[in-house]
Design an enzyme around this catalytic site. Sequence first.
Site, PDB file in Angstrom:
ATOM      1  N   LYS A 140      95.196 -24.361  61.872  1.00 23.99           N
ATOM      2  CA  LYS A 140      95.455 -25.275  62.728  1.00 23.99           C
ATOM      3  C   LYS A 140      95.703 -26.322  63.346  1.00 23.99           C
ATOM      4  CE  LYS A 140      90.627 -26.372  61.286  1.00 23.99           C
ATOM      5  NZ  LYS A 140      91.117 -26.225  60.136  1.00 23.99           N
ATOM      6  N   ARG A 171      82.435 -29.204  64.165  1.00 22.71           N
ATOM      7  CA  ARG A 171      82.423 -28.113  62.958  1.00 22.71           C
ATOM      8  C   ARG A 171      80.717 -28.568  62.695  1.00 22.71           C
ATOM      9  NH1 ARG A 171      86.976 -30.790  60.361  1.00 22.71           N
ATOM     10  NH2 ARG A 171      87.314 -30.070  58.312  1.00 22.71           N
ATOM     11  N   ARG A 201      99.705 -27.581  50.448  1.00 22.04           N
ATOM     12  CA  ARG A 201     100.291 -28.876  51.996  1.00 22.04           C
ATOM     13  C   ARG A 201     101.109 -29.622  50.830  1.00 22.04           C
ATOM     14  NH1 ARG A 201      95.604 -29.256  55.662  1.00 22.04           N
ATOM     15  NH2 ARG A 201      94.130 -29.243  54.158  1.00 22.04           N
ATOM     16  N   ARG A 210      97.482 -34.668  50.426  1.00 25.62           N
ATOM     17  CA  ARG A 210      96.385 -35.811  51.167  1.00 25.62           C
ATOM     18  C   ARG A 210      95.350 -35.505  49.602  1.00 25.62           C
ATOM     19  NH1 ARG A 210      94.554 -32.032  55.798  1.00 25.62           N
ATOM     20  NH2 ARG A 210      92.365 -32.257  55.320  1.00 25.62           N
ATOM     21  N   ARG A 232      84.951 -28.163  50.301  1.00 23.10           N
ATOM     22  CA  ARG A 232      85.280 -28.228  51.891  1.00 23.10           C
ATOM     23  C   ARG A 232      85.378 -26.550  53.131  1.00 23.10           C
ATOM     24  NH1 ARG A 232      91.328 -30.256  51.342  1.00 23.10           N
ATOM     25  NH2 ARG A 232      91.022 -29.713  54.062  1.00 23.10           N
TER      26      ARG A 232
HETATM   27  P1  ADP Z   1      94.269 -26.313  58.868  1.00 26.99           P
HETATM   28  O1  ADP Z   1      94.860 -27.422  60.008  1.00 26.99           O
HETATM   29  O2  ADP Z   1      93.798 -25.484  59.217  1.00 26.99           O
HETATM   30  O3  ADP Z   1      94.107 -27.259  57.553  1.00 26.99           O
HETATM   31  P2  ADP Z   1      96.864 -26.452  57.958  1.00 26.99           P
HETATM   32  O4  ADP Z   1      97.539 -25.723  59.134  1.00 26.99           O
HETATM   33  O5  ADP Z   1      98.031 -27.676  57.601  1.00 26.99           O
HETATM   34  O6  ADP Z   1      95.161 -25.991  58.121  1.00 26.99           O
HETATM   35  O7  ADP Z   1      97.776 -25.096  56.877  1.00 26.99           O
HETATM   36  C1  ADP Z   1      97.208 -25.057  55.679  1.00 26.99           C
HETATM   37  C2  ADP Z   1      98.862 -25.176  54.878  1.00 26.99           C
HETATM   38  O8  ADP Z   1      98.979 -23.825  55.068  1.00 26.99           O
HETATM   39  C3  ADP Z   1     100.101 -25.546  55.706  1.00 26.99           C
HETATM   40  O9  ADP Z   1     100.913 -26.216  53.792  1.00 26.99           O
HETATM   41  C4  ADP Z   1     100.580 -25.014  56.108  1.00 26.99           C
HETATM   42  O10 ADP Z   1     101.972 -24.691  56.038  1.00 26.99           O
HETATM   43  C5  ADP Z   1     100.669 -22.832  55.315  1.00 26.99           C
HETATM   44  N1  ADP Z   1     100.690 -22.693  56.901  1.00 26.99           N
HETATM   45  C6  ADP Z   1      99.435 -22.378  57.521  1.00 26.99           C
HETATM   46  N2  ADP Z   1      99.843 -20.965  58.047  1.00 26.99           N
HETATM   47  C7  ADP Z   1     100.371 -20.548  57.586  1.00 26.99           C
HETATM   48  C8  ADP Z   1     100.585 -19.378  57.702  1.00 26.99           C
HETATM   49  N3  ADP Z   1     100.543 -18.563  58.293  1.00 26.99           N
HETATM   50  N4  ADP Z   1     101.472 -18.439  56.505  1.00 26.99           N
HETATM   51  C9  ADP Z   1     101.451 -19.016  55.080  1.00 26.99           C
HETATM   52  N5  ADP Z   1     101.056 -20.839  55.049  1.00 26.99           N
HETATM   53  C10 ADP Z   1     100.504 -21.287  56.106  1.00 26.99           C
HETATM   54  P1  AMP Z   2      91.018 -31.966  58.029  1.00 28.12           P
HETATM   55  O1  AMP Z   2      92.272 -33.421  58.088  1.00 28.12           O
HETATM   56  O2  AMP Z   2      90.511 -31.288  59.755  1.00 28.12           O
HETATM   57  O3  AMP Z   2      90.908 -31.333  56.878  1.00 28.12           O
HETATM   58  O4  AMP Z   2      89.647 -33.095  58.231  1.00 28.12           O
HETATM   59  C1  AMP Z   2      89.775 -33.671  56.839  1.00 28.12           C
HETATM   60  C2  AMP Z   2      88.576 -33.948  57.043  1.00 28.12           C
HETATM   61  O5  AMP Z   2      87.958 -34.792  57.806  1.00 28.12           O
HETATM   62  C3  AMP Z   2      86.937 -32.984  56.438  1.00 28.12           C
HETATM   63  O6  AMP Z   2      86.779 -32.807  54.961  1.00 28.12           O
HETATM   64  C4  AMP Z   2      86.264 -33.759  56.817  1.00 28.12           C
HETATM   65  O7  AMP Z   2      85.516 -35.145  56.047  1.00 28.12           O
HETATM   66  C5  AMP Z   2      86.644 -35.140  57.888  1.00 28.12           C
HETATM   67  N1  AMP Z   2      86.067 -34.047  59.403  1.00 28.12           N
HETATM   68  C6  AMP Z   2      87.675 -33.910  60.663  1.00 28.12           C
HETATM   69  N2  AMP Z   2      86.585 -33.407  61.294  1.00 28.12           N
HETATM   70  C7  AMP Z   2      85.377 -33.501  61.221  1.00 28.12           C
HETATM   71  C8  AMP Z   2      83.999 -32.715  62.019  1.00 28.12           C
HETATM   72  N3  AMP Z   2      84.709 -32.516  63.407  1.00 28.12           N
HETATM   73  N4  AMP Z   2      83.370 -33.641  61.463  1.00 28.12           N
HETATM   74  C9  AMP Z   2      83.679 -33.913  60.278  1.00 28.12           C
HETATM   75  N5  AMP Z   2      83.913 -34.484  59.440  1.00 28.12           N
HETATM   76  C10 AMP Z   2      85.181 -34.429  60.291  1.00 28.12           C
END
Ligand code: ADP
Ligand code: AMP
Length: 213
Positions: free
Chosen positions: A13, A88, A127, A160, A171
């Site tokens: 995302k 969420r 990541r 992170r 999660r």
């Molecule tokens: P989200 O925001 O949904 O939690 P991220 O965009 O941060 O996910 O992506 C999680 C990890 O996976 C990052 O390290 C990113 O570079 C990698 N990633 C994202 N999309 C892909 C894909 N299509 N194929 C492989 N790795 C990906």
């Molecule tokens: P993310 O960066 O989207 O992976 O979110 C990291 C963490 O932030 C999550 O595991 C939750 O603890 C908190 N968080 C982010 N967005 C929300 C949401 N919409 N509702 C509740 N907790 C959230």
Amino acid sequence: MNLIFMGPPGAGKGTQARRIAEKYAIPQLSTGDMLRAAVKAGTPVGLQAKAAMESGGLVTDAIVVGIIGDRIAEADCANGFILDGFPRTVAQAEALDGMLRERNLHIDHVIDITADDEALVARITGRRTCGKCGEGYHIQFKKPASPEACDHCGGALVTRADDTEETVRNRLSVYHAQTAPVLNFYRGKGGIETVDGMQEMNTVFGALCAIIG
Ligand code: ADP
Ligand code: AMP
């Protein structure tokens, strides 16, 4: 153009929202990023959110709804926004509905980016993010030229605190129990569109652009 990107943690995302935000000149509203900034700054919201974030649980609906309500009222959202990581829970989706109605706004596309749980664990534990400009990397799938520095700005790459295998599994179970039902909420309204997030990043981007138009 108001968009919601749904999908489990690690689906891509943030990666895609960043690119779509640039292409369509609309801001990416990531509640995760906003909460991490609040924790770092030690604000009251950050202090309340910290423990839930560390364990991989959800921060309360009241906190995130408040953050998003303030954010979508800002001037840079006038031409649209991408919600990344919000809503969420069904309660958050209902609250969002109310806020949009008040402002006479609607969501153009709810897009679900899908991915398998095992792939998500590998994605999240690998990541890395630039602490300076926010660019995302992956140690295997999107390798930076140097393992410790951002290709774009040279900033230090950080892992992170909640990207450990144990927290990721928590999660994912929180996602299946509390966030997946939000998809049904939107299915019952205008419907959702699905993109296979297991595809290569550029292919996912192309599929999103085809939907958004
Ligand atoms: P989200 O925001 O949904 O939690 P991220 O965009 O941060 O996910 O992506 C999680 C990890 O996976 C990052 O390290 C990113 O570079 C990698 N990633 C994202 N999309 C892909 C894909 N299509 N194929 C492989 N790795 C990906
Ligand atoms: P993310 O960066 O989207 O992976 O979110 C990291 C963490 O932030 C999550 O595991 C939750 O603890 C908190 N968080 C982010 N967005 C929300 C949401 N919409 N509702 C509740 N907790 C959230």
